[in-house]
Write an enzyme that holds these catalytic residues in place. Structure first.
Site, PDB file in Angstrom:
ATOM      1  N   HIS A 136       0.650  -1.265   0.088  1.00 23.25           N
ATOM      2  CA  HIS A 136      -0.024   0.048  -0.018  1.00 23.25           C
ATOM      3  C   HIS A 136       0.760   1.340  -0.040  1.00 23.25           C
ATOM      4  CE1 HIS A 136      -3.004  -2.831   0.606  1.00 23.25           C
ATOM      5  NE2 HIS A 136      -3.174  -2.867   2.128  1.00 23.25           N
ATOM      6  N   LYS A 184       0.266   0.463  13.453  1.00 29.10           N
ATOM      7  CA  LYS A 184      -1.063  -0.071  14.105  1.00 29.10           C
ATOM      8  C   LYS A 184      -1.040   0.568  15.584  1.00 29.10           C
ATOM      9  CE  LYS A 184      -2.399  -4.141  11.690  1.00 29.10           C
ATOM     10  NZ  LYS A 184      -3.345  -3.493  10.683  1.00 29.10           N
TER      11      LYS A 184
HETATM   12  C1  BG6 Z   1      -4.685  -4.420   4.880  1.00 31.11           C
HETATM   13  C2  BG6 Z   1      -3.850  -4.764   5.859  1.00 31.11           C
HETATM   14  O1  BG6 Z   1      -4.106  -4.827   3.519  1.00 31.11           O
HETATM   15  O2  BG6 Z   1      -5.069  -3.063   4.791  1.00 31.11           O
HETATM   16  C3  BG6 Z   1      -4.640  -4.526   7.092  1.00 31.11           C
HETATM   17  O3  BG6 Z   1      -3.536  -6.290   5.716  1.00 31.11           O
HETATM   18  C4  BG6 Z   1      -4.625  -3.208   7.178  1.00 31.11           C
HETATM   19  O4  BG6 Z   1      -3.589  -4.844   8.418  1.00 31.11           O
HETATM   20  C5  BG6 Z   1      -5.620  -2.558   6.151  1.00 31.11           C
HETATM   21  O5  BG6 Z   1      -5.562  -2.833   8.559  1.00 31.11           O
HETATM   22  C6  BG6 Z   1      -5.696  -1.016   5.894  1.00 31.11           C
HETATM   23  O6  BG6 Z   1      -6.653  -0.844   4.910  1.00 31.11           O
HETATM   24  P1  BG6 Z   1      -7.421   0.639   4.970  1.00 31.11           P
HETATM   25  O7  BG6 Z   1      -8.192   0.371   3.906  1.00 31.11           O
HETATM   26  O8  BG6 Z   1      -8.267   0.462   6.366  1.00 31.11           O
HETATM   27  O9  BG6 Z   1      -6.631   1.625   5.089  1.00 31.11           O
END
Ligand code: BG6
Length: 460
Positions: free
Chosen positions: A220, A316
């Site tokens: 991400h 987190k």
């Molecule tokens: C996921 C991760 O791909 O993305 C998670 O595995 C994380 O750990 C999540 O919480 C976060 O996504 P978003 O869209 O809530 O920012």
């Protein structure tokens, strides 16, 4: 609450009667039992009884125990039966939202029973994580390519489906005002923070093996980095855009060990609630050294960005859920506005908030009225909700694109490997995580990364 992505697409597009879902799982149940479960979930998500029955009465199906002998053949037979009963042209998306360790056998099995081709199109959708190292990602790519063509493959990174992430291309390449400043002559530093309020939830089994680096940075955060840093593509098609993203990854200077900080949360207070530390979470290995936060500083060695530090940070149990890009501009070469020997000029910045409260702020200095030459930083503000109301769910966008055959928002094989190559040296020799209290912005030691380039984190 938004309805689940599939149901929303079906309703919005009128695809309901043309769109069947065949779920494949381990629990023994038949179509009717699975439909009852789906109905319950859709009702909880607020769908009307009419919408639920339009969706569930005929279009949802189930097959269990595909892993048993003949199981995948039963899946293939059921696909054929659904298509023939409903006069469907055989356009299929095979969606692998399964534990990563079973990607290889399932991909093999799908091909064995001929589900890698169909009278219409066949698309293979692979959820993250795609591999857990450069080597495993490479072998997974080899396996996929032995059975499917790359144009059939949709590697999901749900961040790319977020409206605000896609808008980075528009913001940069439709507005010459910003794009002309988007380079080393004017930009002093770039920060990308993806902070999460949540802890582990119930995902220890996966997360304690993966850690924040594999879970968030490799995919991400890196995807956001490539969109912020890429050159304009020659066209707006999937490969032109992905070519430019790969070039960014290949231009990153090997990251210095000293420019990486890992963290692990201990108990603390978030919003007045006391939450446990990572090691107290159910399912986490005793003395686990898994990182729940990562900060790093990197440089991109190309004409546009040479020498500009990029600070990436995720974690987190941060104080809030916040995904934000901060582009800080250089200060004017000479300070004209001094008060008591102190320069009053602050560097201008663009703060792009990808979630929540999606929007942009351009921060610049104005003269505070009636004070001698005191300057104050003020924002020019744009908020999505004020302009457009609510935004579509990322998965809705991605699933629609899979159906329409647009790979722009999916990660190409060379891109996923380039991201792993960049980070493999860190994974091979990871730093020990420093402790940080839940409810803070990560390990205190991470402040040294922006400090090394004369900055501080925008938040915390
Ligand atoms: C996921 C991760 O791909 O993305 C998670 O595995 C994380 O750990 C999540 O919480 C976060 O996504 P978003 O869209 O809530 O920012």
């Amino acid at each position: 609450q938004r309805p689940p992505a599939l149901a929303d697409i079906a309703e919005k597009t009128g695809w309901q009667d043309k769109f069947h879902v065949l779920a494949v799982g381990r629990s023994a149940q038949d179509d009717e039992e699975y439909r009852a479960w789906a109905r319950e979930g859709l009702a909880l998500a607020g769908l009307s009884p009419e919408a639920i029955s339009a969706w569930c009465d005929t279009s949802v199906h189930y097959v269990s125990n595909a892993e048993e002998a003949g199981g995948w053949q039963a899946v293939a037979d059921k696909v054929a039966a659904i298509e023939s009963a409903n006069d469907l042209p055989g356009n299929r998306a095979l969606y692998l939202a399964i534990p990563p360790r079973v990607f290889p056998p399932v991909i093999e099995a799908l091909a064995e029973v001929g589900l890698n081709r169909s009278p219409g199109f066949t698309r293979l959708v692979i959820e993250k994580p795609f591999g857990k190292s450069l080597e495993t990602a490479r072998s997974l790519n080899e396996l996929v390519h032995a059975r499917f063509e790359e144009h059939q493959v949709y590697r999901i990174d749900h961040y790319l489906g977020k409206e605000t992430v896609q808008n980075l291309l528009v913001f940069r390449f439709a507005n010459a005002l910003f794009e002309n400043s988007w380079n080393r002559s004017l930009v002093r530093s770039v920060e990308i923070t993806v902070g999460e309020h949540l802890g582990l939830e119930t995902r220890a089994g996966y997360y304690d093996q993966a850690g924040a680096f594999r879970d968030m940075i490799q995919n991400h955060v890196t995807q956001v980095l490539t969109l912020v840093a890429m050159e304009p593509p020659v066209k707006l098609d999937a490969d032109s855009i992905r070519d430019e993203k790969v070039k960014v990854l290949r231009s990153v200077v090997p990251i210095a060990a000293n420019d990486v900080v890992f963290g692990q949360y201990v108990g603390g207070v978030i919003d007045g609630e006391t939450v446990p530390g990572y090691l107290e979470e159910p399912g986490v290995a005793e003395n686990s050294a898994t990182e729940t936060a990562v900060s790093l500083r990197l440089f991109i060695d190309n004409w546009r960005w040479q020498g500009v530090p990029f600070y990436l940070r995720t974690g987190k149990r941060f104080p809030e859920r916040l995904t934000q890009i901060v582009v800080r501009f250089r200060e004017p070469p000479v300070c004209l506005f001094e008060v008591d020997g102190t320069c009053e000029v602050h560097s201008d910045a663009i703060v792009i908030t990808l979630q929540p409260n999606e929007g942009f702020e351009l921060l610049f200095d104005v003269k505070a009225p009636e004070e001698d030459m005191r300057l104050q930083t003020v924002p020019l503000d744009f908020r999505y909700d004020a302009a457009f109301g609510s935004l579509p769910d990322a998965y809705e966008t991605l699933i629609e694109d899979i159906v329409l055959g647009d790979q722009t928002l999916f990660v190409r094989s060379d891109e996923v490997e380039a991201a792993w190559s960049l980070y493999q040296p860190i994974l091979d020799d990871p730093p020990m995580p420093e402790r940080y209290a839940a409810g803070t912005w990560g390990p205190p030691g991470s402040t040294r990364l922006p400090h090394a380039s004369g900055d501080t984190w925008w938040q915390g």
